[in-house]
Design an enzyme around this catalytic site. Structure first.
Site, PDB file in Angstrom:
ATOM      1  CB  THR A  11      39.548-101.181  79.442  1.00  0.00           C
ATOM      2  OG1 THR A  11      40.282-102.223  79.876  1.00  0.00           O
ATOM      3  CG2 THR A  11      39.538-100.365  77.912  1.00  0.00           C
ATOM      4  CB  ILE A  12      35.696 -97.675  79.948  1.00  0.00           C
ATOM      5  CG1 ILE A  12      35.460 -99.022  78.967  1.00  0.00           C
ATOM      6  CG2 ILE A  12      34.768 -97.148  80.346  1.00  0.00           C
ATOM      7  CD1 ILE A  12      35.245 -98.166  78.031  1.00  0.00           C
ATOM      8  N   GLY A 110      27.856-102.488  79.208  1.00  0.00           N
ATOM      9  CA  GLY A 110      27.855-104.712  79.043  1.00  0.00           C
ATOM     10  C   GLY A 110      26.617-104.569  80.332  1.00  0.00           C
ATOM     11  CB  CYS A 140      31.995 -99.176  71.739  1.00  0.00           C
ATOM     12  SG  CYS A 140      32.716-100.834  72.366  1.00  0.00           S
ATOM     13  NE  ARG A 168      37.682-104.948  72.110  1.00  0.00           N
ATOM     14  CZ  ARG A 168      37.297-105.606  72.496  1.00  0.00           C
ATOM     15  NH1 ARG A 168      35.648-106.045  72.101  1.00  0.00           N
ATOM     16  NH2 ARG A 168      36.191-104.955  73.989  1.00  0.00           N
ATOM     17  CG  HIS A 194      25.865-104.527  67.734  1.00  0.00           C
ATOM     18  ND1 HIS A 194      25.627-105.787  67.989  1.00  0.00           N
ATOM     19  CD2 HIS A 194      26.895-104.173  69.003  1.00  0.00           C
ATOM     20  CE1 HIS A 194      26.704-105.977  68.634  1.00  0.00           C
ATOM     21  NE2 HIS A 194      27.702-105.385  69.306  1.00  0.00           N
ATOM     22  N   GLY A 195      21.839-103.511  67.210  1.00  0.00           N
ATOM     23  CA  GLY A 195      20.733-103.263  66.488  1.00  0.00           C
ATOM     24  C   GLY A 195      19.445-102.588  67.507  1.00  0.00           C
ATOM     25  CG  HIS A 220      34.623-102.769  68.024  1.00  0.00           C
ATOM     26  ND1 HIS A 220      34.858-104.064  68.087  1.00  0.00           N
ATOM     27  CD2 HIS A 220      34.264-101.842  68.526  1.00  0.00           C
ATOM     28  CE1 HIS A 220      34.586-103.886  69.563  1.00  0.00           C
ATOM     29  NE2 HIS A 220      33.759-103.160  70.155  1.00  0.00           N
ATOM     30  CD  GLN A 301      38.302-101.440  71.237  1.00  0.00           C
ATOM     31  OE1 GLN A 301      38.156-101.670  69.728  1.00  0.00           O
ATOM     32  NE2 GLN A 301      39.809-102.255  71.448  1.00  0.00           N
TER      33      GLN A 301
END
Ligand code: NAD
Length: 339
Positions: A11-12, A110, A140, A168, A194-195, A220, A301
């Site tokens: 995907t990326i 990841g 993302c 998502r 995420h933070g 997202h 994403q």
């Protein structure tokens, strides 16, 4: 020309391959696949040499009409910079190979920050990536957060960020992942990762994030609240966002109020793969009350990290020292102007 290899053409990886191939100063010397999938066939049709993880599977690739250029180890030796697009957790196992040949490598969100020891966002810390051997492009969601927080922090000052990520469930082509009928707290504990991940790029930002997963593949959605360091106005905030080359405003007049309509909009604009490389901030949602700022932004994403990878390649190669020049080169070569 910077010789770029894509280890993990998924995907990326497939998007970074096309974006890097579009740059005047980069060439794709190879991409890697584990199985002779449709993506591998596309790589052949695009003219990217295909290298494989397990050379004993060469015959199965060739039976599918995919000429095998060699093993991943051979690909690594030919590259200046390797973009590791393997699934989260797998990239770590490739570090020894990159070290063996003294090659520069980029991992994705990841993987843990510690694997590369440096996490990247072009508008935030490009200069610190210059000449580095290892870099991690943040995820993302973190990319979308860093862009907007950094811009507002520079111009107005950010005292605190609280953000809720509605994520998502899976990418559109992923048929084996859910949820199909649930809202899943991911994680149920607070803060979500995420933070802390934003803090790998912007260590001084006070941020708490919460996240959940919902049954959609499109994008997202972030619900963001920020306490600014001083009183501001909606117009001032909108001006900061408009001035940023990777933040797009979803104009209120379009009537767009969903990720589905936003994806349709950029598809109609002719974006490759209907990719949104920019943050999609919903103009109608931007509200300022004293020092408090509120808004929604949609994050694609599969796409926003792609152009960050291109800038990371350029920074690590070391010839372009000015982030604004690299960002302009990347955006222009893709014909990308934020919505
Ligand atoms: P993906 O599963 O779509 O693609 C991974 C590719 O790597 C596949 O083509 C697979 O065949 C290949 N692969 C698997 N094992 C391999 C190995 N040992 N050697 C070489 N190739 C191998 O994954 P993705 O969604 O592109 O994610 C890649 C990375 O990007 C992950 O770190 C992920 O967290 C991160 N990321 C993903 C998204 C997203 O939404 N898809 C967004 C941002 C960052």
């Amino acid at each position: 020309m910077i010789k770029v290899a894509i280890n993990g053409y998924g995907t990326i990886g497939k998007r970074v391959a096309d974006a890097a191939a579009a740059q005047k100063d980069m060439e794709i010397i190879g991409v890697s696949k584990t199985r002779p999938t449709a993506e591998a066939l596309v790589a052949v049709k695009k003219g990217y040499p295909v290298y494989i993880a397990d050379i004993t599977k060469k015959a199965s690739f060739e039976k599918a009409g995919i000429l095998v250029a060699g093993s991943i180890e051979e690909m690594v030796q030919k590259a200046d910079v390797i973009v590791d697009g393997t699934p989260g957790g797998v990239g770590e196992s490739n570090k020894a190979l990159y070290e063996k040949y003294g090659k520069k490598a980029i991992w994705q969100g990841g993987e843990d920050h510690n694997l590369a020891g440096f996490s990247f966002n072009a508008h935030t810390n490009y200069k610190d990536a210059i000449g580095r051997q290892f870099v991690r492009v943040v995820s993302c969601n973190t990319t979308g957060l860093c862009r907007v927080i950094k811009a507002l922090d520079d111009k107005i000052g950010v005292a605190k960020v609280k953000a809720v990520m509605v994520r998502r469930g899976a990418d559109p082509h992923v048929v084996k992942k859910g949820p199909i009928d649930a809202v899943v707290l991911d994680p149920p504990t607070i803060p979500s990762h995420h933070g802390p991940d934003v803090n790998t790029v912007l260590p001084h930002i006070d941020i708490v994030t919460m996240a959940m997963i919902v049954p959609t593949t499109q994008m997202h959605m972030h619900a963001i609240q920020m306490e600014l360091k001083r009183e501001s106005t909606r117009d001032e905030v909108l001006d900061v966002m408009k001035a940023h080359s990777r933040i797009g405003l979803v104009q209120a007049t379009t009537g767009i109020k969903s990720t589905a309509e936003l994806k349709e909009y950029v598809m109609d604009l002719g974006r490759p793969r209907s990719d949104l490389w920019e943050n999609g901030v919903f103009e109608a949602s931007v509200a300022v009350i004293g020092k408090d700022l509120y808004f929604f932004q949609a994050i694609h994403q599969e796409a926003d990290v792609v152009i960050e990878n291109v800038d990371a390649i350029r920074a690590m190669a070391g010839d372009v020292k000015d982030p604004e020049i690299s960002i302009k080169m990347t955006n222009e070569s893709l014909g990308f102007v934020a919505i």
